[in-house]
Scaffold this motif. Structure first.
Motif, mmCIF file in Angstrom:
data_model
loop_
_atom_site.group_PDB
_atom_site.id
_atom_site.type_symbol
_atom_site.label_atom_id
_atom_site.label_comp_id
_atom_site.label_asym_id
_atom_site.label_seq_id
_atom_site.Cartn_x
_atom_site.Cartn_y
_atom_site.Cartn_z
ATOM 1 N N GLU A 14 -1.514 1.889 6.335
ATOM 2 C CA GLU A 14 -0.947 2.650 5.225
ATOM 3 C C GLU A 14 -0.077 1.739 4.371
ATOM 4 O O GLU A 14 1.099 1.586 4.605
ATOM 5 C CB GLU A 14 -0.121 3.809 5.772
ATOM 6 C CG GLU A 14 0.172 4.843 4.730
ATOM 7 C CD GLU A 14 0.663 6.112 5.383
ATOM 8 O OE1 GLU A 14 1.880 6.314 5.371
ATOM 9 O OE2 GLU A 14 -0.160 6.877 5.889
ATOM 10 N N ALA A 15 -0.693 1.123 3.394
ATOM 11 C CA ALA A 15 0.011 0.137 2.564
ATOM 12 C C ALA A 15 0.698 0.796 1.379
ATOM 13 O O ALA A 15 0.144 1.675 0.738
ATOM 14 C CB ALA A 15 -0.963 -0.920 2.075
ATOM 15 N N PHE A 16 1.893 0.361 1.089
ATOM 16 C CA PHE A 16 2.633 0.819 -0.083
ATOM 17 C C PHE A 16 2.094 0.085 -1.306
ATOM 18 O O PHE A 16 1.779 -1.086 -1.223
ATOM 19 C CB PHE A 16 4.123 0.501 0.111
ATOM 20 C CG PHE A 16 4.973 0.934 -1.047
ATOM 21 C CD1 PHE A 16 5.319 2.251 -1.198
ATOM 22 C CD2 PHE A 16 5.397 0.016 -1.981
ATOM 23 C CE1 PHE A 16 6.102 2.651 -2.262
ATOM 24 C CE2 PHE A 16 6.170 0.410 -3.049
ATOM 25 C CZ PHE A 16 6.520 1.731 -3.186
ATOM 26 N N PRO A 17 2.007 0.692 -2.467
ATOM 27 C CA PRO A 17 2.400 2.057 -2.782
ATOM 28 C C PRO A 17 1.262 3.057 -2.697
ATOM 29 O O PRO A 17 1.460 4.214 -3.003
ATOM 30 C CB PRO A 17 2.887 1.931 -4.219
ATOM 31 C CG PRO A 17 2.006 0.889 -4.810
ATOM 32 C CD PRO A 17 1.728 -0.079 -3.667
ATOM 33 N N HIS A 18 0.085 2.637 -2.312
ATOM 34 C CA HIS A 18 -1.099 3.490 -2.353
ATOM 35 C C HIS A 18 -0.894 4.856 -1.704
ATOM 36 O O HIS A 18 -1.064 5.888 -2.327
ATOM 37 C CB HIS A 18 -2.293 2.781 -1.706
ATOM 38 C CG HIS A 18 -3.517 3.620 -1.664
ATOM 39 N ND1 HIS A 18 -3.860 4.349 -0.554
ATOM 40 C CD2 HIS A 18 -4.442 3.872 -2.601
ATOM 41 C CE1 HIS A 18 -4.974 5.013 -0.806
ATOM 42 N NE2 HIS A 18 -5.345 4.741 -2.032
#
Length: 94
Positions: A14-18
């Motif tokens: 879960e990568a930011f900002p996606h």
């Protein structure tokens, strides 16, 4: 979805900002991460193995992991370091 058991692979995927704009599984895993799994006292290598690369870094050490949006801000897991280990982990808004 709240609370949710900590899963390292789900956290790292879960990568930011996606994903933060739509809500975050990280937010649901934070309680389990900080209380059962634990981050305080871990080294940088242990943190990177567990959580992946920080979303923001300061001084070469992981500092913030983005969690979930709030009304005006984003909640983060803030890691403070002392002598190469996590001295404290705090969830706060930016």
């Amino acid at each position: 979805n709240f609370p949710r058991p900590f899963e390292a692979m789900a956290w790292k995927s879960e990568a930011f900002p996606h994903d933060v704009k739509d809500g975050s599984h990280r937010c649901a895993m934070t309680t389990d991460l900080t209380w059962r799994v634990g981050v305080t006292g871990r080294t940088e290598a242990e943190i990177r193995s567990l959580l992946g690369k920080a979303d923001t870094e300061e001084g070469g050490l992981p500092h913030y992991y983005m969690l979930c949006p709030s009304f005006l801000d984003v909640y983060v897991l803030e890691l403070k370091w002392q002598d190469g280990r996590v001295a404290s982990a705090l969830v706060r808004d930016t």
